[in-house]
Enzyme design. Structure first.
Site, PDB file in Angstrom:
ATOM      1  N   CYS A  79      -7.581   1.351   4.448  1.00 52.34           N
ATOM      2  CA  CYS A  79      -8.872   1.475   5.112  1.00 52.34           C
ATOM      3  C   CYS A  79     -10.002   1.163   4.120  1.00 52.34           C
ATOM      4  O   CYS A  79     -10.088   0.048   3.625  1.00 52.34           O
ATOM      5  CB  CYS A  79      -9.023   2.841   5.770  1.00 52.34           C
ATOM      6  SG  CYS A  79     -10.381   2.897   6.992  1.00 52.34           S
ATOM      7  N   HIS A 179      -4.847   2.499   9.441  1.00 55.51           N
ATOM      8  CA  HIS A 179      -4.273   3.664   8.759  1.00 55.51           C
ATOM      9  C   HIS A 179      -2.769   3.711   9.025  1.00 55.51           C
ATOM     10  O   HIS A 179      -2.350   4.131  10.108  1.00 55.51           O
ATOM     11  CB  HIS A 179      -4.906   4.955   9.280  1.00 55.51           C
ATOM     12  CG  HIS A 179      -6.306   5.188   8.814  1.00 55.51           C
ATOM     13  ND1 HIS A 179      -6.595   5.799   7.613  1.00 55.51           N
ATOM     14  CD2 HIS A 179      -7.499   4.881   9.380  1.00 55.51           C
ATOM     15  CE1 HIS A 179      -7.907   5.871   7.460  1.00 55.51           C
ATOM     16  NE2 HIS A 179      -8.478   5.316   8.512  1.00 55.51           N
ATOM     17  N   GLU A 181      -0.680   5.792   7.924  1.00 54.84           N
ATOM     18  CA  GLU A 181      -0.260   7.184   8.067  1.00 54.84           C
ATOM     19  C   GLU A 181      -0.568   7.746   9.456  1.00 54.84           C
ATOM     20  O   GLU A 181      -0.074   8.816   9.815  1.00 54.84           O
ATOM     21  CB  GLU A 181      -0.909   8.056   6.981  1.00 54.84           C
ATOM     22  CG  GLU A 181      -2.370   8.398   7.193  1.00 54.84           C
ATOM     23  CD  GLU A 181      -3.347   7.279   6.848  1.00 54.84           C
ATOM     24  OE1 GLU A 181      -4.560   7.537   6.906  1.00 54.84           O
ATOM     25  OE2 GLU A 181      -2.902   6.154   6.538  1.00 54.84           O
TER      26      GLU A 181
END
Length: 208
Positions: A79, A179, A181
């Protein structure tokens, strides 16, 4: 061991949980010695580019990151961490970046699409790479600025009125605007692929 760089501008704990999920040994740290000794680096980031860069510089991490990348260590920016890899950003005025990949960060253009770009969007591979395994996968974005760079450095992109570089690479430097994650199985796959890069690089260096 992966060093997740802690500079008070990153979603380090979320990244750490994702790395634990895929069984990748890691440490969240700003310690230069640990970062130098690591096999690879993840540079997370949320918020504004200028503040993130200021935090990096205040800790001397900008110089350190350039040093270890120059020495061949794999780096993944996430990001805002990906945006920092580039030359500059126009967010809140002109701010210099790390300059590891040519390009600049600009605000998403005004259109009938909402800014920030927030939510799931599909990745489309732009060239052959390990990351073709996530071609057509949906990943999670949250950003108002995007990278403008040469197509040579774009491995995959998403369409949001403009082509948004989703995965970028120059040599041992990688970045994801989305992202991983927060992107479910596709995001875990991206982190596993980066793990493969780290393992291959570490094995190569040990054989020298």
């Amino acid at each position: 061991m992966i060093a997740v760089v802690d500079y008070d501008t990153g979603n380090t704990r979320s990244v750490g949980k994702a790395l634990t999920h895929i069984g990748l040994e890691h440490i969240i740290t700003a310690d230069p010695a640990i970062i130098r000794q690591s096999d690879g680096i993840i540079l997370p980031g949320v918020g504004a580019f200028a503040q993130a860069m200021a935090n990096m510089e205040a800790r001397g991490l900008d110089t350190l990151i350039k040093e270890v990348v120059q020495n061949g260590k794999p780096l993944l920016g996430v990001c805002v961490g990906m945006q920092l890899l580039f030359d500059s950003s126009t967010e809140y005025g002109e701010t210099r970046g790390l300059g590891l990949i040519p390009g600049r960060v600009e605000r998403l253009p005004e259109s009938n699409l909402k800014v920030p770009h927030m939510g799931w969007n599909q990745l489309e591979s732009q060239q052959d790479s390990l990351f073709n395994l996530v071609n057509h996968a949906y990943v999670y974005y949250v950003h108002s600025y995007y990278v403008v760079t040469a197509s040579d450095y774009i491995l995959a992109s998403s369409d949001y009125g403009v082509k948004i570089p989703g995965i970028v690479q120059k040599n041992n430097v990688f970045g994801t605007q989305f992202h991983p994650e927060k992107s479910g199985d596709a995001g875990f796959q991206v982190l596993k692929l980066f793990k493969e890069v780290v393992v291959a690089c570490s094995s190569s260096q040990q054989s020298i």
